[in-house]
Motif scaffolding. Structure first.
Motif, PDB file in Angstrom:
ATOM      1  N   GLU A 269      31.011  34.856  36.341  1.00 47.19           N
ATOM      2  CA  GLU A 269      31.001  35.417  37.680  1.00 47.19           C
ATOM      3  C   GLU A 269      31.205  36.930  37.592  1.00 47.19           C
ATOM      4  O   GLU A 269      31.897  37.420  36.695  1.00 47.19           O
ATOM      5  CB  GLU A 269      32.107  34.774  38.531  1.00 47.19           C
ATOM      6  N   PRO A 270      30.607  37.703  38.512  1.00 44.95           N
ATOM      7  CA  PRO A 270      30.713  39.162  38.435  1.00 44.95           C
ATOM      8  C   PRO A 270      32.152  39.633  38.600  1.00 44.95           C
ATOM      9  O   PRO A 270      32.879  39.147  39.471  1.00 44.95           O
ATOM     10  CB  PRO A 270      29.837  39.639  39.601  1.00 44.95           C
ATOM     11  N   PRO A 271      32.603  40.572  37.771  1.00 37.79           N
ATOM     12  CA  PRO A 271      33.968  41.098  37.888  1.00 37.79           C
ATOM     13  C   PRO A 271      34.136  41.940  39.139  1.00 37.79           C
ATOM     14  O   PRO A 271      33.180  42.462  39.694  1.00 37.79           O
ATOM     15  CB  PRO A 271      34.121  41.949  36.619  1.00 37.79           C
ATOM     16  N   ASN A 272      35.357  42.080  39.572  1.00 39.24           N
ATOM     17  CA  ASN A 272      35.662  42.854  40.771  1.00 39.24           C
ATOM     18  C   ASN A 272      36.957  43.621  40.525  1.00 39.24           C
ATOM     19  O   ASN A 272      37.917  43.082  39.977  1.00 39.24           O
ATOM     20  CB  ASN A 272      35.821  41.911  41.973  1.00 39.24           C
ATOM     21  N   LYS A 273      36.980  44.894  40.909  1.00 37.06           N
ATOM     22  CA  LYS A 273      38.164  45.712  40.648  1.00 37.06           C
ATOM     23  C   LYS A 273      39.399  45.182  41.370  1.00 37.06           C
ATOM     24  O   LYS A 273      40.534  45.433  40.956  1.00 37.06           O
ATOM     25  CB  LYS A 273      37.903  47.160  41.047  1.00 37.06           C
ATOM     26  N   LYS A 274      39.181  44.431  42.456  1.00 39.03           N
ATOM     27  CA  LYS A 274      40.303  43.856  43.188  1.00 39.03           C
ATOM     28  C   LYS A 274      41.069  42.860  42.315  1.00 39.03           C
ATOM     29  O   LYS A 274      42.282  42.687  42.466  1.00 39.03           O
ATOM     30  CB  LYS A 274      39.814  43.159  44.462  1.00 39.03           C
ATOM     31  N   ILE A 275      40.341  42.181  41.421  1.00 39.92           N
ATOM     32  CA  ILE A 275      40.986  41.215  40.542  1.00 39.92           C
ATOM     33  C   ILE A 275      41.952  41.934  39.597  1.00 39.92           C
ATOM     34  O   ILE A 275      43.070  41.466  39.348  1.00 39.92           O
ATOM     35  CB  ILE A 275      39.928  40.416  39.748  1.00 39.92           C
ATOM     36  N   LEU A 276      41.513  43.077  39.061  1.00 44.58           N
ATOM     37  CA  LEU A 276      42.383  43.862  38.180  1.00 44.58           C
ATOM     38  C   LEU A 276      43.598  44.382  38.942  1.00 44.58           C
ATOM     39  O   LEU A 276      44.727  44.342  38.432  1.00 44.58           O
ATOM     40  CB  LEU A 276      41.597  45.025  37.570  1.00 44.58           C
ATOM     41  N   GLU A 277      43.381  44.847  40.162  1.00 44.66           N
ATOM     42  CA  GLU A 277      44.500  45.318  40.986  1.00 44.66           C
ATOM     43  C   GLU A 277      45.490  44.182  41.249  1.00 44.66           C
ATOM     44  O   GLU A 277      46.714  44.375  41.170  1.00 44.66           O
ATOM     45  CB  GLU A 277      43.974  45.864  42.314  1.00 44.66           C
ATOM     46  N   GLY A 278      44.943  43.008  41.542  1.00 51.06           N
ATOM     47  CA  GLY A 278      45.791  41.846  41.786  1.00 51.06           C
ATOM     48  C   GLY A 278      46.587  41.460  40.552  1.00 51.06           C
ATOM     49  O   GLY A 278      47.775  41.112  40.639  1.00 51.06           O
ATOM     50  N   LEU A 279      45.939  41.523  39.382  1.00 54.36           N
ATOM     51  CA  LEU A 279      46.621  41.175  38.140  1.00 54.36           C
ATOM     52  C   LEU A 279      47.790  42.117  37.874  1.00 54.36           C
ATOM     53  O   LEU A 279      48.884  41.675  37.483  1.00 54.36           O
ATOM     54  CB  LEU A 279      45.636  41.218  36.966  1.00 54.36           C
ATOM     55  N   ILE A 280      47.577  43.398  38.093  1.00 54.70           N
ATOM     56  CA  ILE A 280      48.636  44.382  37.863  1.00 54.70           C
ATOM     57  C   ILE A 280      49.838  44.099  38.766  1.00 54.70           C
ATOM     58  O   ILE A 280      50.994  44.087  38.318  1.00 54.70           O
ATOM     59  CB  ILE A 280      48.101  45.808  38.097  1.00 54.70           C
ATOM     60  N   LEU A 281      49.564  43.843  40.033  1.00 55.90           N
ATOM     61  CA  LEU A 281      50.655  43.524  40.966  1.00 55.90           C
ATOM     62  C   LEU A 281      51.367  42.235  40.556  1.00 55.90           C
ATOM     63  O   LEU A 281      52.602  42.141  40.616  1.00 55.90           O
ATOM     64  CB  LEU A 281      50.105  43.373  42.387  1.00 55.90           C
ATOM     65  N   ALA A 282      50.584  41.226  40.154  1.00 54.27           N
ATOM     66  CA  ALA A 282      51.163  39.941  39.769  1.00 54.27           C
ATOM     67  C   ALA A 282      52.065  40.089  38.545  1.00 54.27           C
ATOM     68  O   ALA A 282      53.163  39.509  38.493  1.00 54.27           O
ATOM     69  CB  ALA A 282      50.065  38.931  39.484  1.00 54.27           C
ATOM     70  N   VAL A 283      51.612  40.868  37.569  1.00 61.57           N
ATOM     71  CA  VAL A 283      52.415  41.082  36.356  1.00 61.57           C
ATOM     72  C   VAL A 283      53.725  41.778  36.696  1.00 61.57           C
ATOM     73  O   VAL A 283      54.802  41.392  36.218  1.00 61.57           O
ATOM     74  CB  VAL A 283      51.614  41.916  35.317  1.00 61.57           C
ATOM     75  N   ILE A 284      53.644  42.808  37.551  1.00 71.08           N
ATOM     76  CA  ILE A 284      54.863  43.503  37.982  1.00 71.08           C
ATOM     77  C   ILE A 284      55.815  42.534  38.700  1.00 71.08           C
ATOM     78  O   ILE A 284      57.028  42.524  38.465  1.00 71.08           O
ATOM     79  CB  ILE A 284      54.522  44.687  38.895  1.00 71.08           C
ATOM     80  N   GLY A 285      55.233  41.694  39.570  1.00 71.64           N
ATOM     81  CA  GLY A 285      56.030  40.713  40.305  1.00 71.64           C
ATOM     82  C   GLY A 285      56.722  39.739  39.386  1.00 71.64           C
ATOM     83  O   GLY A 285      57.923  39.442  39.560  1.00 71.64           O
ATOM     84  N   VAL A 286      56.002  39.237  38.388  1.00 70.47           N
ATOM     85  CA  VAL A 286      56.581  38.265  37.441  1.00 70.47           C
ATOM     86  C   VAL A 286      57.697  38.923  36.642  1.00 70.47           C
ATOM     87  O   VAL A 286      58.753  38.312  36.387  1.00 70.47           O
ATOM     88  CB  VAL A 286      55.493  37.711  36.507  1.00 70.47           C
ATOM     89  N   ILE A 287      57.488  40.169  36.217  1.00 65.72           N
ATOM     90  CA  ILE A 287      58.504  40.879  35.462  1.00 65.72           C
ATOM     91  C   ILE A 287      59.779  41.059  36.300  1.00 65.72           C
ATOM     92  O   ILE A 287      60.903  40.855  35.819  1.00 65.72           O
ATOM     93  CB  ILE A 287      57.981  42.259  34.999  1.00 65.72           C
ATOM     94  N   LEU A 288      59.606  41.430  37.573  1.00 68.70           N
ATOM     95  CA  LEU A 288      60.757  41.598  38.456  1.00 68.70           C
ATOM     96  C   LEU A 288      61.524  40.278  38.620  1.00 68.70           C
ATOM     97  O   LEU A 288      62.765  40.251  38.562  1.00 68.70           O
ATOM     98  CB  LEU A 288      60.296  42.106  39.823  1.00 68.70           C
ATOM     99  N   ILE A 289      60.786  39.198  38.808  1.00 76.32           N
ATOM    100  CA  ILE A 289      61.414  37.890  39.018  1.00 76.32           C
ATOM    101  C   ILE A 289      62.168  37.444  37.765  1.00 76.32           C
ATOM    102  O   ILE A 289      63.300  36.970  37.820  1.00 76.32           O
ATOM    103  CB  ILE A 289      60.354  36.837  39.409  1.00 76.32           C
ATOM    104  N   SER A 290      61.512  37.607  36.612  1.00 73.84           N
ATOM    105  CA  SER A 290      62.107  37.109  35.357  1.00 73.84           C
ATOM    106  C   SER A 290      63.270  37.948  34.859  1.00 73.84           C
ATOM    107  O   SER A 290      64.047  37.505  34.007  1.00 73.84           O
ATOM    108  CB  SER A 290      61.016  37.034  34.275  1.00 73.84           C
TER     109      SER A 290
END
Length: 292
Positions: A269-290
């Protein structure tokens, strides 16, 4: 809670999220012509059979005799709200409104899970956990908003609101059973078996469609059930057992983002920059939680 326990719990939750994402890809690849409810019936029946075999092999069935009537009833309720009622609301909302409208609403279930854990299980919830969970939910919304926009259906909107409430209640009851000392494998398996019993209410309507499932589709669905409902759910229950639902739920919620990345690499499926933005936010969120 020690750092090692937190690390193991968060890792288990992340692997469960990956397992759920793989399951979603397997379903997407081979189940284009089948309704979501018939797919859910097949998956729950398949995983229940898997757990029955595992229970017979390792003697887990004997542990069921030590569960009280109250624990069995709550496990039954947990299975229904998690995999029958909640999924019905979710699948119906998807049908009525589409992915981009539904997922941002249903992805709020970790926030509800945190609230219930605080109110009913007296779990310690600090601001860092809340911020992390909000970042994860925001990441999912960003990724799914990259999808094609669909029209809002009022009934679909209500169903989309009810789905995360149902899922979060299932997580709350599962967390309570974990606190009561119900073994992880027993809890994971019995919830699936009870869910399979509950989903049978839809069997008369979808029996014809189930009979039309091909060998290839059955193979893919068994793979999806193994990844999502056997491995994924076991690891999620294990994570809840170690670190509580207030940690496990928001961490595991990143599975739609993982699925989007897998769709890019596997389904081309074609990549989208929103996916990368979402991943960055998700990683930050997981780090904060853990690290809370």
């Amino acid at each position: 809670m020690s750092v090692s326990v937190m690390l193991i719990g968060v890792t288990a939750s992340l692997i469960s999220a990956f397992s759920w994402a793989v399951s979603a890809i397997l379903i997407k690849v081979g189940m284009k012509n089948k309704s979501p409810i018939s797919v859910n019936i097949f998956r729950l029946y398949a995983v229940s059979l898997m757990f029955i075999i595992i229970f017979f092999i390792n003697g887990t069935f004997s542990s069921l005799y030590f569960l009280s009537g109250k624990e069995l009833i709550i496990a039954f309720i947990s299975g229904q709200f998690g995999f029958v009622i909640g999924d019905y609301f979710y699948l119906t909302a998807l049908k009525l409104m589409g992915v981009s409208r539904t997922v941002p609403i249903t992805s709020t279930y970790p926030l509800w899970a945190i609230l219930w854990a605080f109110l009913f299980l007296s779990r310690h919830i600090n601001l860092q956990i809340i911020i992390g969970a909000v970042l994860v939910v925001t990441a999912i919304i960003i990724v799914r908003r990259a999808e094609e926009k669909e029209d809002i259906n009022p009934k679909g909107f209500i169903f989309a609101l009810l789905a995360p409430l149902s899922w979060s209640f299932a997580i709350l009851t599962m967390d309570w059973l974990s606190v009561e000392g119900v073994p992880v494998l027993t809890l994971a398996g019995i919830r699936m078996m009870f869910a399979a019993v509950g989903v049978s209410i839809f069997l008369p309507k979808y029996i014809g469609e189930l009979k039309q499932i091909s060998k290839k589709e059955a193979f893919l669905l068994i793979g999806a059930a193994t990844c999502g409902l056997l491995i994924g759910q076991y690891l999620f229950v294990y994570s809840v057992n170690l670190v509580g639902s207030q940690i496990a739920a928001p961490v595991s919620a990143i599975n739609p983002i993982i699925a989007s990345f897998l769709a890019i690499f596997i389904l081309k499926e074609p990549p989208n920059k929103k996916i990368l933005e979402g991943l960055i936010l998700a990683v930050i969120g997981v780090i904060l939680i853990s690290t809370a």
